[in-house]
Scaffold this active site. Sequence first.
Site, PDB file in Angstrom:
ATOM      1  N   ARG A 234      -5.081  -3.499  21.344  1.00 17.36           N
ATOM      2  CA  ARG A 234      -4.444  -4.958  21.099  1.00 17.36           C
ATOM      3  C   ARG A 234      -3.414  -5.339  22.113  1.00 17.36           C
ATOM      4  O   ARG A 234      -3.553  -6.726  22.695  1.00 17.36           O
ATOM      5  CB  ARG A 234      -3.920  -4.976  19.838  1.00 17.36           C
ATOM      6  CG  ARG A 234      -4.727  -4.970  18.366  1.00 17.36           C
ATOM      7  CD  ARG A 234      -3.920  -4.831  17.351  1.00 17.36           C
ATOM      8  NE  ARG A 234      -4.957  -4.864  16.269  1.00 17.36           N
ATOM      9  CZ  ARG A 234      -4.724  -4.715  14.771  1.00 17.36           C
ATOM     10  NH1 ARG A 234      -3.396  -4.468  14.541  1.00 17.36           N
ATOM     11  NH2 ARG A 234      -5.657  -4.662  13.927  1.00 17.36           N
TER      12      ARG A 234
ATOM     13  N   LEU B 100       0.636  -1.138  -0.049  1.00 17.92           N
ATOM     14  CA  LEU B 100      -0.061  -0.096   0.039  1.00 17.92           C
ATOM     15  C   LEU B 100       0.703   1.166   0.115  1.00 17.92           C
ATOM     16  O   LEU B 100       0.708   2.235  -0.647  1.00 17.92           O
ATOM     17  CB  LEU B 100      -1.004   0.131   1.210  1.00 17.92           C
ATOM     18  CG  LEU B 100      -2.090  -1.216   1.030  1.00 17.92           C
ATOM     19  CD1 LEU B 100      -3.184  -1.052   2.215  1.00 17.92           C
ATOM     20  CD2 LEU B 100      -2.987  -0.706   0.015  1.00 17.92           C
ATOM     21  N   ALA B 101       1.826   1.375   0.830  1.00 18.16           N
ATOM     22  CA  ALA B 101       2.799   2.553   0.728  1.00 18.16           C
ATOM     23  C   ALA B 101       3.311   2.799  -0.393  1.00 18.16           C
ATOM     24  O   ALA B 101       3.421   3.635  -0.943  1.00 18.16           O
ATOM     25  CB  ALA B 101       3.541   2.566   2.190  1.00 18.16           C
TER      26      ALA B 101
END
Length: 645
Positions: free
Chosen positions: A337, A43-44
Amino acid sequence: MALDSKIPKGSIDKKWSQYKSEIKLVNPANKRHINVIVVGTGLAGGAAAASLGEMGYNVKAFCFQDSPRRAHSIAAQGGINAAKNYQNDGDSVYRLFYDTIKGGDYRAREANVHRLAEVSRNIIDQCVAQGVPFAREYGGYLDNRSFGGVQVKRTFYAKGQTGQQLLLGAYSALSRQIAAKTVTMYNRHEMLDVVIVDGKARGIIARNLITGEIERHSAHAVVLATGGYGNVFFLSTNAMGSNVSAAWKAHRKGAYFANPCYTQIHPTCLPRSGDHQSKLTLMSESLRNDGRIWVPKKKEDAEAIQQGKKNANDIPEEDRDFYLERRYPAFGNLVPRDVASRAAKERCDAGYGVNQTGEAVYLDFGYAIKRMGKDAIEAKYGNLFQMYEKIADENPYELPMKIYPAVHYTMGGVWVDYDLMTTVPGLYCAGEANFSDHGANRLGASALMQGLADGYFVLPYTIGNYLADEIRTGTIPTDSPEFDKAEAEVKGTIDKLMNNNGTKPVDYFHKLLGSEMWEKCGMARNAEGLKSAIEEIQKIRKDFWANVKIPGSANAMNPELEKALRVADFLELGELMCRDALMREESCGGHFREEHQTEEGEALRHDDKFAFVGAWEFKGTDSEPTLHKEELVYENVEMKQRSYK
């Protein structure tokens, strides 16, 4: 040495817009004379290469997969955050900024995080325009769901395959530029070194993974977008090819490596079933929206389940311990998380685990199915339930899923300033490969947000500020002494590995390293264990170089050679991670030092001593690295102990 992050002056809500109005620009007619290398096409990297190509730069993009579509970004399931406030539940740019800073346990840089929150809104519009099929409500508006660590619905999603759909959007943009010849794509190529000329990054040495040929590629700037280093633990949710090598080669050439000990353990993964496994499988955190997490209250019930004498449906509700709802009533199953992972480990360590190994807890959809109906659950999570059933051979509509924490994401990475430039001029780093936005713990659905923010909306602006001074430089030659030396070093390392005549395969050493890292630098760390790990990793590294065996040839496709080069870097990174964890005598986010916890077992920060980014300078394989600090100053949020109760 104090690091200069180059944060613009002014109020935090004006910094980015003011920066963009004052930076140097590259004339569109001059951009075609500027060359940029982008390593990594997830994506980047895919977004950056597509954007830079669209702007008119000459881009060379590299990935070791057979196609950019194979990038590990495809594995992201649950969604992408954006401060759109479509649900009208009080969300805003500031609230996304605040949640990210708080979720990262006050160890992220304010200016970068606020910029991320600002551009998050643009990402959704961009992706919708590309045709990304986000989930929609009945009236046609984009739908949102909640993720851990927040109390609003801001996560946009495409069923349980958001990463895949976003990557296909970025890939379509990248393909357009490849067709337009502004981007040259090098599939099945792996970067093995970065080349520095006169103090600036001027190219890379890459290996053609099909032929084994070593190639030289030059450019005016180099962008690393090569993902995280979770595979240092051997078992992780990362694709097996994910590695640290590009970032580590940059580190060895002068790029500081920041906060390497900040590793995210994801709470909803399929439990390990034995030593035969090579990777672990992630179940989306979005499941915590409707699934309730529990273990038996009675140890005898847990033992009966472990022995196969009972299953979850045999335990009456009054004998179920919904431990997250009990400990954190305000957030319940949607705590961040790191909090959820430690709570699961605590219950399992106490003997309440619910599989044969005792390392699993239940994620129960029975209550949601009663409330909403099976069809509604299937519409939201169907592909995830199908995946679980295929792997676990249990029907999650009838029996609760079994989950356990596993290594997932790395918040640490190459140190970058506000421009996303490393400590090496002309060398940039984007996405998970850099350290910049998540502090000590990443909130769910923020990885996709950061990757696309960096690639589409940050780097295309900031890199121009540097390239504006490169217009008169001309083409960078690849026959310089610097390229000669870098290529010779790469070939020397390969020759050493190929002619080693050892007796042990690469995975033998990787498993040893992973075991040391998980046991001593995993969900919990202590000084004694970290010191021991440093010594053991040094022994493993010495044994690796003496006894690793690489079959085949260097001048052809050789996956074992690829693995060996990556594991060699993991063996150096693992030691640095342990040094970083040993230095940081506090608990924060994903870094939990057993000596630093509250009476209730929560992370205990020491802001007076450790409110800084720890950036390490490489001093040699057998030399101790030098620590540099970037002090973290909070002007817009108050540092306080995190509470989700």
